[in-house]
Structure formats: C-alpha cells, structure tokens
Design a protein around this motif. Structure first.
Motif, PDB file in Angstrom:
ATOM      1  N   LEU B  88      -0.428  -1.797   8.545  1.00 52.10           N
ATOM      2  CA  LEU B  88      -1.896  -1.259   8.912  1.00 52.10           C
ATOM      3  C   LEU B  88      -2.065   0.025   7.747  1.00 52.10           C
ATOM      4  O   LEU B  88      -2.883   0.856   8.221  1.00 52.10           O
ATOM      5  CB  LEU B  88      -2.271  -0.835  10.212  1.00 52.10           C
ATOM      6  CG  LEU B  88      -1.800  -1.789  11.323  1.00 52.10           C
ATOM      7  CD1 LEU B  88      -2.236  -1.449  12.578  1.00 52.10           C
ATOM      8  CD2 LEU B  88      -2.468  -3.331  11.029  1.00 52.10           C
ATOM      9  N   LEU B  89      -1.357  -0.038   6.884  1.00 46.54           N
ATOM     10  CA  LEU B  89      -1.581   1.145   5.826  1.00 46.54           C
ATOM     11  C   LEU B  89      -2.289   0.655   4.527  1.00 46.54           C
ATOM     12  O   LEU B  89      -2.618  -0.645   4.540  1.00 46.54           O
ATOM     13  CB  LEU B  89      -0.241   1.621   5.388  1.00 46.54           C
ATOM     14  CG  LEU B  89       0.494   2.182   6.481  1.00 46.54           C
ATOM     15  CD1 LEU B  89       1.892   2.532   5.870  1.00 46.54           C
ATOM     16  CD2 LEU B  89       0.093   3.593   6.871  1.00 46.54           C
ATOM     17  N   VAL B  90      -2.959   1.534   4.214  1.00 42.56           N
ATOM     18  CA  VAL B  90      -3.647   1.285   2.703  1.00 42.56           C
ATOM     19  C   VAL B  90      -2.714   0.716   1.833  1.00 42.56           C
ATOM     20  O   VAL B  90      -1.962   1.651   0.935  1.00 42.56           O
ATOM     21  CB  VAL B  90      -4.763   2.282   2.287  1.00 42.56           C
ATOM     22  CG1 VAL B  90      -5.424   1.747   1.044  1.00 42.56           C
ATOM     23  CG2 VAL B  90      -5.139   2.836   3.420  1.00 42.56           C
ATOM     24  N   PHE B  93      -2.618   2.632  -1.711  1.00 45.92           N
ATOM     25  CA  PHE B  93      -2.288   4.276  -1.651  1.00 45.92           C
ATOM     26  C   PHE B  93      -0.647   4.250  -1.710  1.00 45.92           C
ATOM     27  O   PHE B  93      -0.062   3.472  -1.382  1.00 45.92           O
ATOM     28  CB  PHE B  93      -2.648   4.796  -0.437  1.00 45.92           C
ATOM     29  CG  PHE B  93      -4.288   5.139  -0.464  1.00 45.92           C
ATOM     30  CD1 PHE B  93      -4.683   5.190  -1.419  1.00 45.92           C
ATOM     31  CD2 PHE B  93      -4.808   5.730   1.012  1.00 45.92           C
ATOM     32  CE1 PHE B  93      -6.148   5.536  -1.493  1.00 45.92           C
ATOM     33  CE2 PHE B  93      -6.181   6.039   0.894  1.00 45.92           C
ATOM     34  CZ  PHE B  93      -6.903   5.848  -0.344  1.00 45.92           C
ATOM     35  N   GLU B  97      -0.123   9.210   0.959  1.00 49.61           N
ATOM     36  CA  GLU B  97      -1.415   9.216   0.761  1.00 49.61           C
ATOM     37  C   GLU B  97      -1.883   8.384   2.234  1.00 49.61           C
ATOM     38  O   GLU B  97      -2.982   8.941   2.879  1.00 49.61           O
ATOM     39  CB  GLU B  97      -2.188   8.830  -0.316  1.00 49.61           C
ATOM     40  CG  GLU B  97      -2.236   9.354  -1.622  1.00 49.61           C
ATOM     41  CD  GLU B  97      -2.549   8.602  -2.777  1.00 49.61           C
ATOM     42  OE1 GLU B  97      -3.246   9.360  -3.665  1.00 49.61           O
ATOM     43  OE2 GLU B  97      -2.231   7.431  -2.698  1.00 49.61           O
TER      44      GLU B  97
END
Lengths: 232, 230
Positions: B88-90, B93, B97
């Motif tokens: 669930l991270l970008v 990035f 970040e």
C-alpha cells in the motif's frame, strides 16, 4: 498523536499527488499526447483558411480538451486502486470528503495546466487570436467547466476503476452527464473567439453545475469507496 | 483504558448470494494476540477488513477500541495499523518518501526519527532511498510493517504477515508482535502458518464457511484449522 485536521490533510494529499505526478509524468504525458493528436487531426481536416472553422473552432477546442482530460480523470483512481495505494489512503485518518476534494484539486490542476498549453497550440495551429476580453472569457470558461467536469469524472472514476472495462465505462457514463456543461462551455468559448466579454448567465450556469457536482461528490464519495479492494 | 480491543456481534457480510461472514460473535481482550485461522474463503480476511474500516457489515455490530463502526471509523483509523496482502505504498516514491507521506497524514511530529527507527527494525535502512517498485515481495512486506507501525497503533491487524518473508523477516514480525503486546497493544493475525500462529498467539479462532468453529488456545486451534482445511 493527533491526526491533522481536514485542511492539513487536504494540503498533504495535494502536495504528495503533485510530487508523484512530477516524478512519473505519465498522466501529463498521456493527456498531452492525446491532445496533440486530436489537434493535429482537426488541423488536417479543417485548414485554418477554411470559413467553416469559424463555426466549429469552439467545438474543436472542447473536443480536444475533453479527450485529453478524460485520460487524466481516468487515471485519478485507476492507478492507485490497482496498486493498492487507494486502500492505504482509505486506512489513513483522512476524511473521505477530504480525500475526494484533494483528488479533485490535483486532477483539476493537471487538467487546467495542460489545457492552457493545448489552448495556445490551438491558437497557433489554427491561426486564431484572442483579444483581452476573449482571453479572459476563455480562461474563465475553462476553469468553470473543468471544475464540474473533473468533479463528476473523479466520482465516476472512483466507481469504475475496479470494474473490468472500467475505462470504457467511465466514458460511457461521463460524456452524457457532461452534455449540458459542454453545451454552455462551447457557447462561451465561441463568445471568446468573437472577442466578447464573459456572459454572466453562462458563468452562472457553469457554477451551478460545479456546485451540484461538488455537493454530490461530498455526499456520495464515502459510499463509492466502500469495500474497496474486497477480493471476495 | 478498559474494554476489549474489538468486539463483533452477530456479524454478517454478504457478497451477492454468498455469506462471507455468517453471524460471527467474537471479542478480543486488550494487550493480547489473536490468531485467526481457517481455509481459503472462510471469512478471515473479510473479518480483518471489517475491523480495519475498509469494509462495512451487512448486518451486526463492530466495535474497535470502544468505537462503533462505521460511525466512528475516522477515530479508529488513527489507532490501528494494518498490513494487507500488498504494501500500500507509492511505487514511484522511495521508501522514505512513501513513509513520510503516511507520517504526514497521521500527523507524526518526529517522522524522520520514527522512519529511521522502523527501517532499522525491519532491516530496510539501506533501502530507504530506493523506489518501492524495486522491492521484492518480502521487502514489500517489511515496508508494509513500517507503514503499519509508523503511528504506534493500539491495534495491529496483520493479514498473512509471514507470506514472502525469509527467516529474518519472520523473526521481525514475531518481534513486532511481542513489542506491541508488551506496550499494551493488541494484535490480530490472519494466517495459514499454523505453527507460527500457535507460537505467537495467546488465543486462536478457526473460521469455516464464515463462522467461528473453534475458539481456544493456539496449539489446539492449529490442529482444528488443519482439520478444517482438509
């Protein structure tokens, strides 16, 4: 630890959306390429010296804007939804309405920014010019139209990103809803090319659409993202 | 603070004609680790999604830390940490970040120190500057733990936290569970890893066909879960 208030969360989301888009630029590039192709095709079909251009130029401009912007709107949730990032945002202590407004804002900024560039290219390719009144009319029309356009687009994007063929569904649902908005937008852009000042009636009509769509998004968005990512 | 970590009463979740949860009643004491076991499609993850505020019940009541859901979902979100099947991270990035973005959303004041501490805990210090998209499944799982732990949640909801992890990663999850429990936090672990569940959980429940078919100690639950999976 106290979670930030809605305004701070909103600013954080918009800032990080902007940072991410500047990093990958896929949305802006896709929108830009689509806009350019549309403009060039119209310029081949209707050369600048043809008289018919005077009757069709506002329509050509808005068709270009619509095709390009729809790509950006479609991506507003599709990429995040597929990567799981949307679930991450929904798990964070951010009000659903705040997430909605932040996504509308960042998409709106991308769309308006790109349309300003496409608008200048349109003037060059079709050998058109705008006086001060016309330029103000066109810019105000673009801003007022895009706010409603993006708002309803983000709402439909939130509904369709997880559906197979959702990109097509988005267009099928979005375009008919926008017909009244684009009817006013084309008429207002036509005034701009004729060098006429902004029509208050047209601006009020666009503002009414914007408020209606924003209100609907505020109320409905929470329900549109319910059960996001459910695999059952 | 009193009351259970969570309480569900007569919980149903329907997807069309299928009942993913069929009248589940369950509660977990604070400061404990509950393992949720059972075969695929038995309703474990659906329960976790209800507790995490991502899903809403078709019928029944859900309370997390005394907050009824979905009415007080916003209050619950700042108190829970969730690890799902994806990080669930970008992806575009760097890890730093990505975590920073979540730290801002949670209103962390000492975000930099916290990120570095969690990266150290999960063995990701050297990867803080790498884009998340370059992470393997196991690295992504460690990064997901960092994200879930950023705000020191009172309840940690872990869905298959051992998947894709090597022995070192597994020890990290075990340590996180131990540390969370030690500071009074509660953990819900949904897993197929029966021996691991038996070793870390104070109590285990076994799901089958959307119902709780066993509720008891970890080792006995592992045997029941193995039976239910046959």
């Amino acid at each position: 630890m106290t979670p930030p208030g809605p305004w701070k969360s909103y600013c954080t989301l918009v800032r990080w959306d902007w940072t991410r888009e500047m990093r990958r630029k896929t949305t802006l590039l896709s929108m830009g390429v689509m806009g350019l192709i549309t403009l060039f095709l119209f310029s081949f079909a209707i050369p600048p010296e043809r008289e018919v251009l005077l009757d069709t130029r506002a329509g050509i401009l808005w068709v270009t804007f619509l095709f390009a912007a729809t790509i950006g709107i479609d991506r507003a949730f599709r990429a995040d939804g597929r990567s799981g990032m949307l679930q991450g945002l929904l798990l964070a202590p951010v009000r659903r309405a705040t997430l909605f407004y932040a996504r509308v804002t960042s998409t709106f900024v991308f769309v308006v920014g790109l349309q300003l560039v496409l608008g200048v290219l349109f003037l060059v390719l079709f050998n058109q010019s705008l006086n001060v009144d016309g330029a103000i009319t066109l810019i105000a029309t673009v801003i007022a139209t895009d706010l409603g356009f993006v708002t309803v687009g983000v709402m439909i994007g939130a509904m369709t990103w997880s559906v197979p063929g959702g990109d097509v569904l988005l267009r099928i649902l979005l375009f008919p809803m926008l017909l009244p908005v684009f009817n006013v937008a084309v008429a207002s852009a036509d005034r701009a090319f004729k060098g006429q000042a902004l029509s208050t009636t047209q601006l009020l009509m666009l503002a009414a659409f914007d408020l209606t769509f924003l209100g609907a998004g505020h109320l409905l968005f929470e329900h549109l993202v319910k059960d996001v990512g459910s695999d059952v | 603070m009193s009351g259970p970590a969570f309480r569900v009463t007569g919980l149903w979740k329907r997807f069309g004609a299928r009942d993913a949860l069929a009248g589940v009643t369950l509660e977990q004491a604070r400061g404990t680790c509950l393992a949720v076991l059972g075969p695929n499609g038995s309703g474990k993850t659906t329960l976790l999604r209800m507790l995490s505020t991502l899903g809403e019940p078709s019928e029944g009541d859900v309370e997390v830390l005394g907050h009824p859901l979905p009415a007080e979902a916003h209050e619950v979100r700042s108190k829970i940490g969730v690890v799902l099947d994806r990080h669930l991270l970008v992806a575009d990035f760097t890890l730093r970040e990505s975590l920073r973005m979540y730290a801002d959303l949670y209103g962390l004041v000492d975000a930099t120190a916290r990120i570095e501490m969690l990266a150290d805990l999960t063995g990701l210090t050297a990867r803080l500057r790498d884009p998340v998209r370059t992470f393997s499944r196991g690295m992504g799982q460690r990064a997901a733990l960092c994200r879930a732990l950023l705000h020191q949640p009172e309840v940690l909801l872990l869905d298959e936290p051992f998947t894709g992890l090597d022995a070192g990663g597994t020890r990290i999850v075990e340590r996180v569970v131990t540390d969370t429990r030690a500071r009074g936090g509660s953990i819900v672990v949904v897993t197929h890893d029966l021996p691991r569940a038996a070793s870390i959980a104070d109590r285990a429940v076994v799901f089958a066909h959307g119902r709780v078919v066993f509720d008891g100690a970890g080792e006995e639950a592992a045997a029941q879960a193995a039976e239910a999976s046959r």
